[in-house]
Design an enzyme around this catalytic site. Structure first.
Site, PDB file in Angstrom:
ATOM      1  N   SER A   1      16.592 -10.242   4.678  1.00 46.55           N
ATOM      2  CA  SER A   1      15.253  -9.833   4.227  1.00 46.55           C
ATOM      3  C   SER A   1      14.676 -10.791   3.195  1.00 46.55           C
ATOM      4  CB  SER A   1      15.314  -8.418   3.638  1.00 46.55           C
ATOM      5  OG  SER A   1      16.289  -8.342   2.620  1.00 46.55           O
TER       6      SER A   1
ATOM      7  N   THR B   1     -27.551  12.548   9.651  1.00 46.07           N
ATOM      8  CA  THR B   1     -26.431  13.300  10.206  1.00 46.07           C
ATOM      9  C   THR B   1     -26.437  12.948  11.688  1.00 46.07           C
ATOM     10  OG1 THR B   1     -27.764  15.249  10.748  1.00 46.07           O
ATOM     11  CG2 THR B   1     -26.737  15.232   8.573  1.00 46.07           C
ATOM     12  N   HIS B   2     -25.289  12.848  12.274  1.00 42.83           N
ATOM     13  CA  HIS B   2     -25.171  12.425  13.677  1.00 42.83           C
ATOM     14  C   HIS B   2     -25.822  11.061  13.916  1.00 42.83           C
ATOM     15  CE1 HIS B   2     -24.165  16.698  14.488  1.00 42.83           C
ATOM     16  NE2 HIS B   2     -25.156  16.927  13.648  1.00 42.83           N
TER      17      HIS B   2
ATOM     18  N   SER C   1     -23.805 -18.151  13.423  1.00 38.05           N
ATOM     19  CA  SER C   1     -23.233 -18.349  14.738  1.00 38.05           C
ATOM     20  C   SER C   1     -23.428 -19.808  15.123  1.00 38.05           C
ATOM     21  CB  SER C   1     -23.937 -17.434  15.746  1.00 38.05           C
ATOM     22  OG  SER C   1     -23.841 -17.990  17.038  1.00 38.05           O
TER      23      SER C   1
ATOM     24  N   ASN D   1     -23.801 -12.949  10.395  1.00 38.81           N
ATOM     25  CA  ASN D   1     -22.815 -11.954  10.815  1.00 38.81           C
ATOM     26  C   ASN D   1     -22.077 -11.334   9.627  1.00 38.81           C
ATOM     27  OD1 ASN D   1     -23.430 -12.417  13.516  1.00 38.81           O
ATOM     28  ND2 ASN D   1     -21.986 -14.122  13.623  1.00 38.81           N
TER      29      ASN D   1
ATOM     30  N   TYR E   1      21.637   6.215   1.367  1.00 35.77           N
ATOM     31  CA  TYR E   1      21.062   4.929   1.769  1.00 35.77           C
ATOM     32  C   TYR E   1      21.461   4.602   3.203  1.00 35.77           C
ATOM     33  CZ  TYR E   1      19.848   0.017   2.074  1.00 35.77           C
ATOM     34  OH  TYR E   1      19.291  -1.169   2.480  1.00 35.77           O
TER      35      TYR E   1
ATOM     36  N   GLN F   1      15.566  -0.929   4.454  1.00 33.96           N
ATOM     37  CA  GLN F   1      15.083  -2.303   4.212  1.00 33.96           C
ATOM     38  C   GLN F   1      13.712  -2.512   4.863  1.00 33.96           C
ATOM     39  OE1 GLN F   1      17.952  -5.648   4.367  1.00 33.96           O
ATOM     40  NE2 GLN F   1      16.641  -6.492   5.974  1.00 33.96           N
TER      41      GLN F   1
ATOM     42  N   LYS G   1       9.733  -2.619   3.137  1.00 34.35           N
ATOM     43  CA  LYS G   1       9.074  -3.618   2.292  1.00 34.35           C
ATOM     44  C   LYS G   1       7.875  -4.319   2.907  1.00 34.35           C
ATOM     45  CE  LYS G   1      13.377  -4.282  -0.017  1.00 34.35           C
ATOM     46  NZ  LYS G   1      13.975  -3.325   0.964  1.00 34.35           N
TER      47      LYS G   1
HETATM   48  N1  ARG Z   1      18.429  -5.798   1.580  1.00 30.69           N
HETATM   49  C1  ARG Z   1      18.694  -4.415   1.343  1.00 30.69           C
HETATM   50  C2  ARG Z   1      17.377  -3.643   1.303  1.00 30.69           C
HETATM   51  O1  ARG Z   1      16.412  -4.232   1.102  1.00 30.69           O
HETATM   52  C3  ARG Z   1      19.363  -4.249   0.025  1.00 30.69           C
HETATM   53  C4  ARG Z   1      20.225  -3.039  -0.085  1.00 30.69           C
HETATM   54  C5  ARG Z   1      21.432  -3.254   0.698  1.00 30.69           C
HETATM   55  N2  ARG Z   1      22.430  -2.279   0.494  1.00 30.69           N
HETATM   56  C6  ARG Z   1      23.376  -2.170   1.338  1.00 30.69           C
HETATM   57  N3  ARG Z   1      24.263  -1.254   1.129  1.00 30.69           N
HETATM   58  N4  ARG Z   1      23.501  -2.953   2.391  1.00 30.69           N
HETATM   59  O2  ARG Z   1      17.349  -2.455   1.487  1.00 30.69           O
END
Ligand code: ARG
Length: 460
Positions: A25, A157-158, A279, A287, A319, A324, A327
């Site tokens: 990641s 309206t509408h 354009s 535009n 967890y 992951q 993000k």
């Molecule tokens: N790269 C992981 C994440 O973003 C970090 C946490 C990893 N923990 C684990 N037990 N593998 O979630």
């Protein structure tokens, strides 16, 4: 100079390169580094203070982390793709920099509580930036409402002309929407303001840690009450997406109005050249690309909300690596919101309304029909009957190809004998001023609403 030994990844030493590639990641989570470093420094100070590691080691770790942060800031830090994420990258760099003491940083901590902490700091930061960004945007709406305090427009309206309103009243509707959005981001900030660090992998840690100290170092209001929840919970990410989706929806509705109003069919709005594109083949065009892109990007921000909800729905505690996936969507929505709020704040002061054309449109399309019905009601006619009489009157006017103001008193009287000469005085301004209720479009109400909006913004 002898090259220092590169520490191996503590988690990926034997990983197939395809598996590593699939699971890494670091290509996107590198941007958590300011939070990660701050979190690690607070954690280290606590470990030293509690005697869990030696004070001189704690000092070496803190100095090392600060040096690494400078490298990351200066973009001279070499991110290693063979290390899964930014957390392992920083830790490995620390070991190269300060040697064995670096290996003590991860005492009494897991990446599970670490990454949850970093992400909460990120969400708090961006929720704060967005509340401020929304306040600036709202100020621009207020400025525009003030600048066009006298302008009228057809209210719809509408998408049919319904009743005349002040343009300022319409613009202040957006200030209300963004007030609610700011409240949602503030709530998101509050709910994210809980420190997970100290939860370890899921069960807590077997060291005499001081969580309150770490929380206060990092500016967290509270510490989490349950270690399993702390490493599993991403509700605060969903909250951010929810606030983001609604904010984009509001911006997108305004964007849609910019698109409509700037076209020749409406002709209410002239886009500044600095926020429109021409354009390549049609020289007459301006535009509304910024508005269109905001409207379009709303789709992906909604998608991010659905994505995180779906990722979370089947996860057993605590967890799971699925987390992951929290993000990229978060970063994408945060960036989209910041840039969209920013570009609208820049564009709004440049908008130019064609107030004559709007006034003309406000009186057209039989937009005063309700006022005629209300006129009869004031003379004792039940509203439903008044409505019926005015509907026939409008049908008559349409048949004769006349607007309401072009009808003679004698024609009015054919539909109700209660119509008197004063009916000819009912115009757009009269209609607007007659809606003199709290929340209504009468000019004194709108002036007051503007003042209140400014006051609320100043107090935020
Ligand atoms: N790269 C992981 C994440 O973003 C970090 C946490 C990893 N923990 C684990 N037990 N593998 O979630």
């Amino acid at each position: 100079m002898a090259r220092k030994k590169r520490p191996e990844s503590p988690t990926a030493a034997a990983l197939d390169p395809r598996a590593l590639d699939y699971s890494a990641s670091v290509s996107y989570d590198w941007r958590l580094y300011p939070y990660d470093i701050r979190g690690s420094i607070a954690h280290t100070r606590m470990l030293g203070k509690q005697g869990i590691i030696a004070e001189d080691e704690a000092t070496a770790i803190v100095n090392g982390l600060e040096a690494i942060e400078s490298e990351l800031d200066a973009d001279t830090f070499e991110l290693r793709e063979d290390l899964e994420d930014i957390h392992l990258n920083i830790e490995a760099a620390l070991r190269v920099k300060i040697g064995d003491a670096g290996a003590r940083l991860h005492t009494a901590r897991s990446r599970n509580d670490q990454v949850a902490t970093d992400l909460r700091m990120f969400v708090k930061d961006y929720a704060g930036m967005l509340t401020a960004g929304l306040a600036a945007l709202q100020e621009r709406f207020c400025d525009l409402a003030e600048k066009y305090a006298d302008a009228v427009m057809p209210g719809y309206t509408h998408l049919q002309r319904a009743q005349p309103v002040l343009l300022a009243h319409h613009l202040l509707a957006y200030v209300e929407m963004f007030d609610r959005d700011a409240t949602r981001f503030a709530l998101c900030h509050e709910l994210a303001d809980v420190l997970p660090l100290g939860s370890g992998a899921l069960a807590g840690v077997p060291y005499p840690i001081d969580r309150a100290f770490v929380a206060s170092e990092l500016g967290f209001e509270r510490v989490s009450a349950n270690s399993i929840d702390a490493v599993s919970d991403r509700d605060f990410v969903v909250d951010f997406h929810h606030a983001a989706a609604l904010t984009m929806m509001h911006l997108s509705r305004f964007a849609e109005e910019i698109v409509l109003w700037s076209g020749p069919e409406f002709g209410f709005l002239r886009l500044p050249a600095s926020f429109a594109t021409g354009s390549s083949i049609m020289p007459q065009k301006r535009n509304p690309d910024i508005a269109e892109l905001a409207r379009g990007r709303t789709g992906r921000v909604y998608g991010n909300l659905m994505a995180i909800l779906t990722t979370l729905k089947g996860l057993p505690l605590s967890y799971n690596r699925d987390l992951q996936e929290d993000k990229e969507g978060l970063f994408h929505s945060a960036d989209t919101l910041i840039s969209t709020v920013g570009v609208f704040s820049a564009m709004i002061p440049e908008l130019e309304f064609d107030t004559e054309r709007m006034e003309e449109a406000a009186g057209g399309g039989y937009a005063l029909a309700t006022d005629l019905a209300d006129y009869l009601v004031r003379k004792g006619v039940p509203f439903r009957d008044a409505h019926k009489a005015v509907a026939s009157l409008v049908a008559h006017a349409q048949g004769a190809g006349k607007s309401l103001s072009e009808l003679a008193l004698e024609e009015y009287r054919r539909f109700s004998p209660l119509f008197d000469k004063d009916i000819l005085g009912i115009d757009v301004r009269w209609s607007i001023e007659s809606r003199d209720v709290p929340g209504g479009t009468a000019s004194r109400r709108v002036r007051r609403a503007l003042k209140e909006a400014r006051k609320r913004l100043a107090g935020r």
